[in-house]
Design a protein around this motif. Structure first.
Motif, PDB file in Angstrom:
ATOM      1  N   GLU A  54       8.937  28.840  12.525  1.00  0.00           N
ATOM      2  CA  GLU A  54       8.497  27.836  11.551  1.00  0.00           C
ATOM      3  C   GLU A  54       9.218  26.521  11.796  1.00  0.00           C
ATOM      4  OE1 GLU A  54       7.182  28.793   7.278  1.00  0.00           O
ATOM      5  OE2 GLU A  54       9.277  28.165   7.085  1.00  0.00           O
ATOM      6  N   ILE A  55       8.440  25.440  11.854  1.00  0.00           N
ATOM      7  CA  ILE A  55       9.003  24.121  12.142  1.00  0.00           C
ATOM      8  C   ILE A  55       8.934  23.261  10.891  1.00  0.00           C
ATOM      9  CG2 ILE A  55       8.749  22.005  13.488  1.00  0.00           C
ATOM     10  CD1 ILE A  55       7.336  25.149  14.911  1.00  0.00           C
ATOM     11  N   ARG A  56      10.083  22.742  10.508  1.00  0.00           N
ATOM     12  CA  ARG A  56      10.174  21.782   9.409  1.00  0.00           C
ATOM     13  C   ARG A  56      10.644  20.450   9.980  1.00  0.00           C
ATOM     14  NH1 ARG A  56      10.291  24.579   4.456  1.00  0.00           N
ATOM     15  NH2 ARG A  56      10.484  26.844   4.726  1.00  0.00           N
ATOM     16  N   GLY A  57      10.364  19.383   9.259  1.00  0.00           N
ATOM     17  CA  GLY A  57      10.759  18.066   9.744  1.00  0.00           C
ATOM     18  C   GLY A  57       9.544  17.228  10.064  1.00  0.00           C
ATOM     19  N   ASN A  58       9.797  15.971  10.473  1.00  0.00           N
ATOM     20  CA  ASN A  58       8.676  15.058  10.707  1.00  0.00           C
ATOM     21  C   ASN A  58       8.858  14.189  11.945  1.00  0.00           C
ATOM     22  OD1 ASN A  58      10.669  13.310   9.888  1.00  0.00           O
ATOM     23  ND2 ASN A  58       9.787  12.915   7.875  1.00  0.00           N
ATOM     24  N   SER A  59       9.677  14.651  12.892  1.00  0.00           N
ATOM     25  CA  SER A  59       9.918  13.861  14.093  1.00  0.00           C
ATOM     26  C   SER A  59       9.510  14.625  15.350  1.00  0.00           C
ATOM     27  CB  SER A  59      11.400  13.470  14.189  1.00  0.00           C
ATOM     28  OG  SER A  59      11.680  12.881  15.437  1.00  0.00           O
ATOM     29  N   ALA A  60       8.589  14.042  16.110  1.00  0.00           N
ATOM     30  CA  ALA A  60       8.188  14.648  17.377  1.00  0.00           C
ATOM     31  C   ALA A  60       9.327  14.602  18.386  1.00  0.00           C
ATOM     32  CB  ALA A  60       6.958  13.921  17.932  1.00  0.00           C
ATOM     33  N   TRP A  61      10.136  13.526  18.363  1.00  0.00           N
ATOM     34  CA  TRP A  61      11.290  13.428  19.251  1.00  0.00           C
ATOM     35  C   TRP A  61      12.252  14.585  19.014  1.00  0.00           C
ATOM     36  CZ3 TRP A  61      11.123  10.624  23.358  1.00  0.00           C
ATOM     37  CH2 TRP A  61      10.509   9.369  23.383  1.00  0.00           C
ATOM     38  N   PHE A  63      11.720  17.452  17.506  1.00  0.00           N
ATOM     39  CA  PHE A  63      11.095  18.738  17.835  1.00  0.00           C
ATOM     40  C   PHE A  63      11.208  19.025  19.329  1.00  0.00           C
ATOM     41  CE2 PHE A  63       7.151  20.711  19.463  1.00  0.00           C
ATOM     42  CZ  PHE A  63       7.360  21.997  18.989  1.00  0.00           C
ATOM     43  N   ALA A  64      10.846  18.041  20.162  1.00  0.00           N
ATOM     44  CA  ALA A  64      10.875  18.228  21.615  1.00  0.00           C
ATOM     45  C   ALA A  64      12.299  18.434  22.125  1.00  0.00           C
ATOM     46  CB  ALA A  64      10.228  17.035  22.307  1.00  0.00           C
ATOM     47  N   ASN A  65      13.227  17.625  21.657  1.00  0.00           N
ATOM     48  CA  ASN A  65      14.606  17.712  22.150  1.00  0.00           C
ATOM     49  C   ASN A  65      15.299  18.992  21.690  1.00  0.00           C
ATOM     50  OD1 ASN A  65      15.449  15.229  23.733  1.00  0.00           O
ATOM     51  ND2 ASN A  65      14.531  14.248  21.955  1.00  0.00           N
ATOM     52  N   LYS A  66      15.067  19.423  20.460  1.00  0.00           N
ATOM     53  CA  LYS A  66      15.690  20.660  19.980  1.00  0.00           C
ATOM     54  C   LYS A  66      15.139  21.868  20.729  1.00  0.00           C
ATOM     55  CE  LYS A  66      17.148  19.444  15.300  1.00  0.00           C
ATOM     56  NZ  LYS A  66      17.015  19.775  13.853  1.00  0.00           N
ATOM     57  N   LEU A  67      13.834  21.876  20.966  1.00  0.00           N
ATOM     58  CA  LEU A  67      13.245  22.995  21.690  1.00  0.00           C
ATOM     59  C   LEU A  67      13.771  23.038  23.126  1.00  0.00           C
ATOM     60  CD1 LEU A  67      11.314  25.287  21.142  1.00  0.00           C
ATOM     61  CD2 LEU A  67       9.437  23.869  21.948  1.00  0.00           C
ATOM     62  N   ARG A  68      13.882  21.887  23.755  1.00  0.00           N
ATOM     63  CA  ARG A  68      14.431  21.839  25.113  1.00  0.00           C
ATOM     64  C   ARG A  68      15.883  22.324  25.119  1.00  0.00           C
ATOM     65  NH1 ARG A  68      17.549  18.211  27.964  1.00  0.00           N
ATOM     66  NH2 ARG A  68      17.256  18.224  30.237  1.00  0.00           N
ATOM     67  N   HIS A  69      16.661  21.930  24.111  1.00  0.00           N
ATOM     68  CA  HIS A  69      18.060  22.351  24.029  1.00  0.00           C
ATOM     69  C   HIS A  69      18.169  23.876  23.946  1.00  0.00           C
ATOM     70  CE1 HIS A  69      22.302  22.309  22.934  1.00  0.00           C
ATOM     71  NE2 HIS A  69      22.015  23.091  21.908  1.00  0.00           N
ATOM     72  N   ALA A  99      10.590   6.340  15.790  1.00  0.00           N
ATOM     73  CA  ALA A  99      10.703   4.972  16.288  1.00  0.00           C
ATOM     74  C   ALA A  99      11.625   4.984  17.512  1.00  0.00           C
ATOM     75  CB  ALA A  99      11.257   4.054  15.203  1.00  0.00           C
ATOM     76  N   PRO A 100      11.126   4.582  18.664  1.00  0.00           N
ATOM     77  CA  PRO A 100       9.742   4.155  18.895  1.00  0.00           C
ATOM     78  C   PRO A 100       8.779   5.345  18.897  1.00  0.00           C
ATOM     79  CG  PRO A 100      10.898   4.284  20.973  1.00  0.00           C
ATOM     80  CD  PRO A 100      11.929   4.557  19.905  1.00  0.00           C
ATOM     81  N   ILE A 101       7.507   5.050  18.736  1.00  0.00           N
ATOM     82  CA  ILE A 101       6.495   6.100  18.773  1.00  0.00           C
ATOM     83  C   ILE A 101       6.423   6.660  20.197  1.00  0.00           C
ATOM     84  CG2 ILE A 101       4.048   6.624  18.500  1.00  0.00           C
ATOM     85  CD1 ILE A 101       3.910   4.389  16.430  1.00  0.00           C
ATOM     86  N   PRO A 102       6.622   7.955  20.377  1.00  0.00           N
ATOM     87  CA  PRO A 102       6.649   8.517  21.731  1.00  0.00           C
ATOM     88  C   PRO A 102       5.263   8.571  22.359  1.00  0.00           C
ATOM     89  CG  PRO A 102       6.791  10.266  20.114  1.00  0.00           C
ATOM     90  CD  PRO A 102       6.856   8.978  19.342  1.00  0.00           C
ATOM     91  N   HIS A 103       5.241   8.419  23.665  1.00  0.00           N
ATOM     92  CA  HIS A 103       3.998   8.649  24.402  1.00  0.00           C
ATOM     93  C   HIS A 103       3.968  10.128  24.789  1.00  0.00           C
ATOM     94  CE1 HIS A 103       0.988   8.499  27.627  1.00  0.00           C
ATOM     95  NE2 HIS A 103       0.557   7.410  27.021  1.00  0.00           N
ATOM     96  N   PRO A 104       2.811  10.780  24.787  1.00  0.00           N
ATOM     97  CA  PRO A 104       2.751  12.213  25.110  1.00  0.00           C
ATOM     98  C   PRO A 104       3.422  12.579  26.422  1.00  0.00           C
ATOM     99  CG  PRO A 104       0.641  11.476  24.263  1.00  0.00           C
ATOM    100  CD  PRO A 104       1.482  10.255  24.404  1.00  0.00           C
ATOM    101  N   THR A 105       3.310  11.707  27.444  1.00  0.00           N
ATOM    102  CA  THR A 105       3.929  12.029  28.731  1.00  0.00           C
ATOM    103  C   THR A 105       5.452  12.078  28.629  1.00  0.00           C
ATOM    104  OG1 THR A 105       3.841   9.672  29.329  1.00  0.00           O
ATOM    105  CG2 THR A 105       2.024  11.079  30.076  1.00  0.00           C
ATOM    106  N   GLN A 106       6.023  11.279  27.723  1.00  0.00           N
ATOM    107  CA  GLN A 106       7.471  11.327  27.519  1.00  0.00           C
ATOM    108  C   GLN A 106       7.899  12.672  26.953  1.00  0.00           C
ATOM    109  OE1 GLN A 106       7.424   7.637  25.075  1.00  0.00           O
ATOM    110  NE2 GLN A 106       9.061   6.908  26.437  1.00  0.00           N
ATOM    111  N   LEU A 107       7.141  13.160  25.975  1.00  0.00           N
ATOM    112  CA  LEU A 107       7.472  14.445  25.366  1.00  0.00           C
ATOM    113  C   LEU A 107       7.223  15.588  26.342  1.00  0.00           C
ATOM    114  CD1 LEU A 107       6.022  13.925  21.773  1.00  0.00           C
ATOM    115  CD2 LEU A 107       8.364  13.608  22.562  1.00  0.00           C
TER     116      LEU A 107
END
Length: 273
Positions: A54-61, A63-69, A99-107
């Motif tokens: 289950e994912i809580r929160g509102n930041s795509a950045w 989400f991506a960084n925690k999952l990678r970690h 902020a900034p809004i991530p581009h999909p390729t960055q994620l």
């Protein structure tokens, strides 16, 4: 409470469990060690507790960084493979504070080599109709969920492009749920966005906005073009008149007269109003 359960025969207990949803099964497993053991280990019980990521929160950045970690450690990465359901809370808020809004390729670069192969079901639905579901999140998820079999987008505004990505990157996809989608651009009734889903068996899209070409409505001159005709190889639940033999169930708001006509033309279809 435990004493009352003890006097019930095991088949009756299993039957009761079979009618419960996941939240109720989880609550029941906490009542006693006996019930916990039945739910977890009894071979006759098919309604097991599904591990939920289950994912809580509102930041795509984040989400991506925690999952990678988590995937930097082999032991943690292996533990994450046991989850079968991924569910987002407040998905309509996701990405609003980035902020900034991530581009999909960055994620996607951050999530390179990150895959949760145990996830077979994705719940990215909203509890109420929304027009601001984060499309970036929907764009990257197919890349990390290669074994996905079912996805629920209900009350969101996803487009044909997002459906097409799930169709391409999730080859085992069998079920798509998209209730109450009011996207201005709609979803194509041809099924083009889902044409790569060779295993698709069920779609549920009640109260969803669609767009269509005139040829689909012309049953006399274009009988080969029916609703979702581009994704009907294994489809079992769809609304078509000139459909292949796999059609078994039709749910619609057809008039009784039209239903009688369809029963004469296709007696093998179960009609549900």
């Amino acid at each position: 409470m435990t004493t009352k359960w003890d006097i019930l025969p095991l088949p009756i207990v299993i039957e009761i469990i079979s009618w419960l949803n996941q939240d109720s099964v989880t609550d029941l497993s906490l009542v006693s060690k006996q019930l916990n053991n039945i739910i977890a280990n009894e071979p006759g019980n098919k309604n097991k507790i599904i591990p939920v990521f289950e994912i809580r929160g509102n930041s795509a950045w984040k989400f991506a960084n925690k999952l990678r970690h988590h995937f930097l450690s082999n032991s943690t990465a292996n533990q994450l493979q046991v989850y079968q359901l991924m569910r987002f809370n407040d998905v309509h808020k996701f990405g609003r504070n980035d902020a900034p809004i991530p581009h999909p390729t960055q994620l996607l670069h951050i999530l390179k080599n990150v895959q949760m192969k145990g996830i077979t079901t994705l719940d990215i639905s909203s509890p109420f109709p929304t027009c601001c579901t984060n499309w970036i999140l929907s764009y990257i998820l197919p890349n990390i969920l290669p074994q996905l079999r079912g996805v629920d987008f209900s009350n969101t505004d996803i487009s044909d492009g997002i459906l097409q990505r799930f169709s391409q990157f999730c080859p085992h996809l069998e079920k798509i749920t998209l209730q109450n989608n009011n996207n201005t651009f709609g979803i194509s009734l041809s099924g083009y966005s889902m044409c790569s889903s060779k295993n698709l068996k069920e779609i549920n899209m009640d109260d969803t906005v669609f767009y269509m070409y005139d040829r689909i409505a012309d049953l006399n001159n274009h009988q080969e073009m029916f609703l979702f005709y581009q994704c009907c190889r294994a489809l079992q639940f769809k609304f078509v008149r000139n459909a292949p033999p796999v059609l078994r169930l039709l749910r619609s708001d057809l008039t009784p007269e039209n239903m009688r006509m369809l029963r004469l033309e296709r007696p093998g279809i179960e009609l549900v109003n």
